[in-house]
Design a protein around this motif. Structure first.
Motif, mmCIF file in Angstrom:
data_model
loop_
_atom_site.group_PDB
_atom_site.id
_atom_site.type_symbol
_atom_site.label_atom_id
_atom_site.label_comp_id
_atom_site.label_asym_id
_atom_site.label_seq_id
_atom_site.Cartn_x
_atom_site.Cartn_y
_atom_site.Cartn_z
ATOM 1 N N ALA A 1 -30.958 -33.230 37.931
ATOM 2 C CA ALA A 1 -31.216 -32.959 36.542
ATOM 3 C C ALA A 1 -32.666 -32.561 36.534
ATOM 4 C CB ALA A 1 -31.178 -34.321 35.544
ATOM 5 N N ARG A 2 -33.548 -33.088 37.228
ATOM 6 C CA ARG A 2 -34.878 -32.668 37.307
ATOM 7 C C ARG A 2 -35.253 -30.922 37.867
ATOM 8 N NH1 ARG A 2 -36.623 -36.381 40.034
ATOM 9 N NH2 ARG A 2 -36.801 -35.462 42.108
ATOM 10 N N TYR A 3 -34.431 -30.944 39.165
ATOM 11 C CA TYR A 3 -34.576 -29.606 39.530
ATOM 12 C C TYR A 3 -33.927 -28.594 38.795
ATOM 13 C CZ TYR A 3 -36.369 -31.040 43.892
ATOM 14 O OH TYR A 3 -37.172 -31.400 44.788
ATOM 15 N N GLU A 4 -32.759 -28.871 37.716
ATOM 16 C CA GLU A 4 -32.403 -28.001 36.820
ATOM 17 C C GLU A 4 -33.528 -27.741 35.791
ATOM 18 O OE1 GLU A 4 -27.409 -29.213 36.413
ATOM 19 O OE2 GLU A 4 -29.068 -30.164 35.129
ATOM 20 N N SER B 1 -39.325 -22.885 36.814
ATOM 21 C CA SER B 1 -40.847 -22.853 36.769
ATOM 22 C C SER B 1 -41.334 -23.627 37.828
ATOM 23 C CB SER B 1 -41.076 -23.820 35.466
ATOM 24 O OG SER B 1 -40.632 -24.952 35.318
ATOM 25 N N GLY B 2 -41.319 -23.173 39.082
ATOM 26 C CA GLY B 2 -41.732 -24.057 40.192
ATOM 27 C C GLY B 2 -40.923 -24.293 41.157
ATOM 28 N N ALA B 3 -39.671 -24.948 40.880
ATOM 29 C CA ALA B 3 -38.754 -25.195 42.028
ATOM 30 C C ALA B 3 -37.925 -24.249 42.333
ATOM 31 C CB ALA B 3 -37.645 -26.257 41.194
ATOM 32 N N THR B 4 -37.649 -24.220 43.685
ATOM 33 C CA THR B 4 -37.030 -23.106 44.285
ATOM 34 C C THR B 4 -35.524 -23.357 44.100
ATOM 35 O OG1 THR B 4 -36.700 -24.285 46.497
ATOM 36 C CG2 THR B 4 -38.664 -22.579 45.915
ATOM 37 N N GLN B 5 -34.763 -22.126 44.181
ATOM 38 C CA GLN B 5 -33.170 -22.550 44.131
ATOM 39 C C GLN B 5 -32.716 -23.099 45.243
ATOM 40 O OE1 GLN B 5 -31.324 -21.065 41.615
ATOM 41 N NE2 GLN B 5 -29.326 -21.942 42.225
ATOM 42 N N GLU C 1 -34.027 -25.831 46.765
ATOM 43 C CA GLU C 1 -34.215 -27.112 46.253
ATOM 44 C C GLU C 1 -33.168 -27.725 45.205
ATOM 45 O OE1 GLU C 1 -39.133 -27.633 46.744
ATOM 46 O OE2 GLU C 1 -38.384 -26.883 45.081
ATOM 47 N N TYR C 2 -32.835 -26.748 44.256
ATOM 48 C CA TYR C 2 -31.820 -27.165 43.276
ATOM 49 C C TYR C 2 -30.323 -27.180 43.975
ATOM 50 C CZ TYR C 2 -28.351 -26.521 39.591
ATOM 51 O OH TYR C 2 -27.326 -26.730 38.859
ATOM 52 N N GLU C 3 -30.064 -26.561 44.962
ATOM 53 C CA GLU C 3 -28.892 -26.462 45.600
ATOM 54 C C GLU C 3 -28.822 -27.795 46.443
ATOM 55 O OE1 GLU C 3 -26.057 -24.883 45.130
ATOM 56 O OE2 GLU C 3 -26.966 -23.280 43.630
ATOM 57 N N ASN C 4 -29.931 -28.004 47.157
ATOM 58 C CA ASN C 4 -29.926 -29.354 48.120
ATOM 59 C C ASN C 4 -29.590 -30.645 47.025
ATOM 60 O OD1 ASN C 4 -30.316 -27.901 50.349
ATOM 61 N ND2 ASN C 4 -32.460 -28.044 50.280
ATOM 62 N N ALA C 5 -30.268 -30.603 45.927
ATOM 63 C CA ALA C 5 -30.013 -31.926 44.964
ATOM 64 C C ALA C 5 -28.619 -31.867 44.709
ATOM 65 C CB ALA C 5 -31.157 -31.597 43.786
ATOM 66 N N ARG C 6 -27.973 -30.681 44.321
ATOM 67 C CA ARG C 6 -26.692 -30.620 43.789
ATOM 68 C C ARG C 6 -25.883 -31.211 44.897
ATOM 69 N NH1 ARG C 6 -22.296 -27.256 43.494
ATOM 70 N NH2 ARG C 6 -23.246 -25.774 44.890
ATOM 71 N N VAL C 7 -25.964 -30.835 46.189
ATOM 72 C CA VAL C 7 -25.129 -31.215 47.425
ATOM 73 C C VAL C 7 -25.401 -32.770 47.549
ATOM 74 C CG1 VAL C 7 -25.005 -30.923 49.778
ATOM 75 C CG2 VAL C 7 -25.163 -28.969 48.306
ATOM 76 N N THR C 8 -26.617 -33.296 47.429
ATOM 77 C CA THR C 8 -26.914 -34.738 47.665
ATOM 78 C C THR C 8 -25.930 -35.556 46.595
ATOM 79 O OG1 THR C 8 -29.132 -34.282 48.450
ATOM 80 C CG2 THR C 8 -28.411 -36.486 47.484
ATOM 81 N N LEU C 9 -25.798 -34.998 45.212
ATOM 82 C CA LEU C 9 -25.215 -35.634 44.371
ATOM 83 C C LEU C 9 -23.535 -35.637 44.801
ATOM 84 C CD1 LEU C 9 -24.690 -37.253 41.589
ATOM 85 C CD2 LEU C 9 -24.709 -34.822 40.697
ATOM 86 N N LEU C 10 -23.110 -34.682 45.097
ATOM 87 C CA LEU C 10 -21.869 -34.537 45.472
ATOM 88 C C LEU C 10 -21.513 -35.211 46.723
ATOM 89 C CD1 LEU C 10 -21.240 -30.379 45.263
ATOM 90 C CD2 LEU C 10 -20.378 -32.279 43.792
#
Length: 401
Positions: A129-132, A137-141, A143-152
């Motif tokens: 949710a934070r990376y979304e 505004s500063g976070a790379t795509q 980093e967002y994908e890595n966070a989503r994979v970690t949740l999965l």
């Protein structure tokens, strides 16, 4: 004078000779009459056409309605045998208890693994949710994908842990071996303390359902063809698939319950020329046990004809049914019947007989065709015994036997 003396002895001699001849003739006539026997009395029944059941008496053997060889599905030592050998059990009753401490520990371990996996999910959800919010505004795509994979991955770990817990719980439940259906147990092949293995060859016990129970019957293919011919010609009325079936047990007693046809094996044995018929009977008191031999009387339908009691019939050299009748002149004649059907304790014929014809039911064994007889009206009871009809009463027609 001399001539008269000569003629007198001659007249006396002729008179004596005539008297002798007359006496011999009378004696001979009386003897001939004495040697002529009186008509032999025979018991007869009057024939009358009617609708009668067509039956077959078939040998059979009882088999269990259901049978299951109970085997373990997990490995361990037998801790408890919870049934009495040879007793009735209900579906779900405990039969054997296998030592379950190791399986209970595996369940506890799997539960801990599930809890650990579930604990990582909230953190992975918050990180995603934070990376979304920061992706533009500063976070790379990346980093967002890595966070989503970690949740999965965290959610997948939870699912995997739950599946392992379910498997461990199944193994724990399988340490309790239960009856799959109502039935009667056999002897136990193991004792307390014996080690058993999953899916072993030897069964722990055998469970049989005896109510209802199957009766496997054997019928000849020849009778099957005759039955089909009778059905196609319209002579046999009724539906053989709904045939009424009664049983006679090994000791000769009649079984109280009636059965029904369950199935027939549409294959004729190459060695015996027979095919199998299976019937099912209610067996609430477990009177019939698997392996018992029985005789089944199968009522296939009805057919119009005349009944000839089995006691009054014989078979000739060609295997044809034959019986003796009394003609209107009270003479004996033998009739043969090329086609005959079994109807309970009688033979049913459709040709060669008419209403009112008199069938000899007793005493025919010693009487030749053409002999004169004295018919005595009689009846034949259900047991095949001849009962004489009192004088003045009409005889019961054979069609009512």
């Amino acid at each position: 004078m001399n001539a008269r003396k000569l003629l007198l002895p001659l007249f006396v001699s002729l008179a004596l000779s005539a008297c002798s001849d007359s006496g011999q003739g009378t004696a001979t006539g009386d003897g001939a009459q004495a040697q002529e026997p009186p008509p032999t009395p025979v018991s007869v029944v009057g024939m009358k056409q009617g609708e009668h059941p067509i039956t077959r008496v078939l040998p059979g053997r009882a088999t269990a309605f259901r049978i299951a060889e109970i085997r373990p599905r997990v490995t361990g030592a037998i801790r408890e045998i919870a049934f009495k050998e040879g007793s009735e059990v209900k579906a779900g009753d405990l039969l054997f208890q296998i030592e379950d401490d190791t399986y209970a520990a595996a369940v506890a371990e799997a539960e801990a693994t599930v809890a650990k996996a579930e604990a990582s999910v909230p953190s992975a959800q918050a990180n995603l949710a934070r990376y979304e919010r920061l992706v533009n505004s500063g976070a790379t795509q990346i980093e967002y994908e890595n966070a989503r994979v970690t949740l999965l991955q965290a959610e997948a770990d939870v699912a995997q842990a739950k599946a392992a817990l379910q498997s461990a719980q199944i193994d724990l439940d399988l340490t309790k071996i239960r009856a799959p259906f109502d039935g009667v147990t056999s002897i136990s092949n193991v004792s307390i303390g014996n080690i058993v293995t999953a899916n072993q060859t030897q069964a722990l016990t055998t469970l049989r359902q005896l109510d209802p129970i199957y009766i496997d019957l054997t019928e000849s293919s020849t009778n099957l063809l005759e039955l089909r011919t009778a059905m196609s010609s319209g002579r046999l009325k009724g539906d053989p698939s709904r045939a009424k079936i009664s049983l006679t047990l090994e000791d000769g007693t009649e079984y109280a319950q009636s059965g029904k046809l369950d199935m027939s094996e549409m294959v004729v044995s190459e060695t015996t020329g027979t095919y199998q018929i299976r019937a099912v009977f209610e067996n609430p008191d477990d009177i019939i046990l698997p392996g018992m031999y029985v005789r089944a009387t199968v009522t296939l339908g009805t057919e119009s004809g005349y009944l000839i009691p089995q006691r009054a019939a014989t078979r000739n050299a060609r295997g044809e049914l034959s019986a003796k009748f009394v003609t209107p002149e009270n003479k004996v004649e033998t009739r043969t019947f090329a086609v005959s059907q079994v109807s309970e304790n009688n033979w049913l014929v459709t040709e060669g007989v008419a209403d009112g014809h008199r069938l000899i039911v007793d005493g025919f064994q010693w009487i030749a065709d053409g002999a004169t007889v004295a018919p005595v009206e009689a009846t034949v009871d259900e047991k095949g015994l001849v009962v004489q009809t009192p004088a003045g009463e009409a005889s019961e027609p054979a069609a009512q036997q």
